[in-house]
Design an enzyme around this catalytic site. Sequence first.
Site, PDB file in Angstrom:
ATOM      1  N   ASN A   9       8.836 -24.531 -56.904  1.00 18.66           N
ATOM      2  CA  ASN A   9      10.193 -25.076 -56.910  1.00 18.66           C
ATOM      3  C   ASN A   9      11.152 -23.893 -56.767  1.00 18.66           C
ATOM      4  O   ASN A   9      11.398 -23.175 -57.733  1.00 18.66           O
ATOM      5  CB  ASN A   9      10.422 -25.818 -58.241  1.00 18.66           C
ATOM      6  CG  ASN A   9      11.846 -26.329 -58.386  1.00 18.66           C
ATOM      7  OD1 ASN A   9      12.630 -26.281 -57.439  1.00 18.66           O
ATOM      8  ND2 ASN A   9      12.177 -26.814 -59.566  1.00 18.66           N
ATOM      9  N   LYS A  11      14.214 -23.949 -56.304  1.00 22.54           N
ATOM     10  CA  LYS A  11      15.557 -24.273 -56.828  1.00 22.54           C
ATOM     11  C   LYS A  11      16.631 -23.828 -55.822  1.00 22.54           C
ATOM     12  O   LYS A  11      16.388 -23.863 -54.624  1.00 22.54           O
ATOM     13  CB  LYS A  11      15.741 -23.655 -58.214  1.00 22.54           C
ATOM     14  CG  LYS A  11      14.593 -24.047 -59.166  1.00 22.54           C
ATOM     15  CD  LYS A  11      14.864 -23.740 -60.600  1.00 22.54           C
ATOM     16  CE  LYS A  11      13.656 -24.168 -61.439  1.00 22.54           C
ATOM     17  NZ  LYS A  11      13.842 -23.977 -62.864  1.00 22.54           N
ATOM     18  N   HIS A  97      13.835 -33.680 -62.347  1.00 26.04           N
ATOM     19  CA  HIS A  97      13.773 -32.348 -62.940  1.00 26.04           C
ATOM     20  C   HIS A  97      14.813 -32.253 -64.062  1.00 26.04           C
ATOM     21  O   HIS A  97      15.903 -32.822 -63.947  1.00 26.04           O
ATOM     22  CB  HIS A  97      14.040 -31.279 -61.875  1.00 26.04           C
ATOM     23  CG  HIS A  97      13.731 -29.908 -62.375  1.00 26.04           C
ATOM     24  ND1 HIS A  97      14.606 -29.217 -63.173  1.00 26.04           N
ATOM     25  CD2 HIS A  97      12.642 -29.122 -62.223  1.00 26.04           C
ATOM     26  CE1 HIS A  97      14.062 -28.044 -63.488  1.00 26.04           C
ATOM     27  NE2 HIS A  97      12.872 -27.972 -62.920  1.00 26.04           N
ATOM     28  N   GLU A  99      16.828 -30.057 -64.857  1.00 30.55           N
ATOM     29  CA  GLU A  99      18.143 -29.548 -64.427  1.00 30.55           C
ATOM     30  C   GLU A  99      18.963 -30.655 -63.779  1.00 30.55           C
ATOM     31  O   GLU A  99      20.187 -30.692 -63.917  1.00 30.55           O
ATOM     32  CB  GLU A  99      17.950 -28.347 -63.478  1.00 30.55           C
ATOM     33  CG  GLU A  99      17.482 -27.118 -64.240  1.00 30.55           C
ATOM     34  CD  GLU A  99      16.627 -26.163 -63.440  1.00 30.55           C
ATOM     35  OE1 GLU A  99      16.609 -26.238 -62.201  1.00 30.55           O
ATOM     36  OE2 GLU A  99      15.952 -25.328 -64.073  1.00 30.55           O
ATOM     37  N   GLU A 169       7.201 -30.710 -68.115  1.00 29.79           N
ATOM     38  CA  GLU A 169       7.967 -29.465 -68.166  1.00 29.79           C
ATOM     39  C   GLU A 169       8.828 -29.453 -69.427  1.00 29.79           C
ATOM     40  O   GLU A 169       9.949 -29.992 -69.421  1.00 29.79           O
ATOM     41  CB  GLU A 169       8.872 -29.352 -66.940  1.00 29.79           C
ATOM     42  CG  GLU A 169       8.130 -29.315 -65.628  1.00 29.79           C
ATOM     43  CD  GLU A 169       8.928 -28.573 -64.567  1.00 29.79           C
ATOM     44  OE1 GLU A 169       8.421 -27.579 -64.040  1.00 29.79           O
ATOM     45  OE2 GLU A 169      10.073 -28.964 -64.282  1.00 29.79           O
ATOM     46  N   GLY A 175      12.440 -21.458 -67.399  1.00 26.73           N
ATOM     47  CA  GLY A 175      13.290 -20.299 -67.144  1.00 26.73           C
ATOM     48  C   GLY A 175      13.526 -19.426 -68.356  1.00 26.73           C
ATOM     49  O   GLY A 175      14.373 -18.529 -68.328  1.00 26.73           O
ATOM     50  N   SER A 215       7.967 -21.553 -67.235  1.00 27.03           N
ATOM     51  CA  SER A 215       7.571 -20.136 -67.359  1.00 27.03           C
ATOM     52  C   SER A 215       6.100 -19.906 -67.010  1.00 27.03           C
ATOM     53  O   SER A 215       5.432 -19.062 -67.605  1.00 27.03           O
ATOM     54  CB  SER A 215       7.897 -19.609 -68.757  1.00 27.03           C
ATOM     55  OG  SER A 215       9.293 -19.646 -68.968  1.00 27.03           O
TER      56      SER A 215
END
Length: 254
Positions: A9, A11, A97, A99, A169, A175, A215
């Site tokens: 991904n 991003k 996701h 985010e 996730e 991150g 991560s």
Amino acid sequence: MRKKIAAANWKMNGTLTEARQLAEALVHASFSLHDHQQVVICPPFVYLMMLREMFAQQPHWHIGAQNCFTEVSGAYTGEISAAMLASIGVEYVIIGHSERRQYFHETGDMLARKLDVALQHGLKPIFCCGEPLDVRQQEGQDAYVLQQLQDSVFHLSAEQLSRLVIAYEPVWAIGTGLNATPEQAQQMHAFIRSCLAEQYGAEIAQSLTILYGGSLKAANAAELFACPDVDGGLVGGASLKAAEFIQIVHALSA
Ligand code: PGA
């Protein structure tokens, strides 16, 4: 045999030149992937067509989008539909996701609709779920993830579900450099599988690919992929470095 996937991904990272360089490094690396092993690269929308062409001759490599809209077409300035993605040969699409949920306020209902349109157009959704830190600290992760599945996934038929990939996730791991331990990942993946088994039956639950994300890097990929219910990973930051991602793909195929 269950499909094993290393998904990248990217991003919102990379200019055209950088995206091309990264893709070229991956195209030129050599891998010995088996039939049940796949790599899925999810670049920003604007690079999808370039990447699809660059990876056209790589049998185990597939291209995915990072999102799609809830509607098929119309006056929705700035949005991209599942129909458009399918029409350019994109195979996968990440849906839900954290985010997107956090910054773009995507609700369970919206994600249910996105899964519907993605499936209607023959895309394979990678549906993301996972709990934030405060929920984990109160040990509420199982109920939280089950609710996410109930809100967006459980309305699907068994046939539709069989075309899904699930990505667990945990938000606190994305991150942050702090990955879930193999024990935490295995526990949640087994839980997700048991929820799916209860809803759809054991056979389909056993056949579903469940990825870990958060991560994930070359240094921890092998131990996470060794967990019996972890079928690969969805990789953010580490997928932007060719050497690092190449090692993750090697860990998948080891
Ligand atoms: P990360 O992101 O690997 O940078 O933690 C994973 C993801 O958001 O899919």
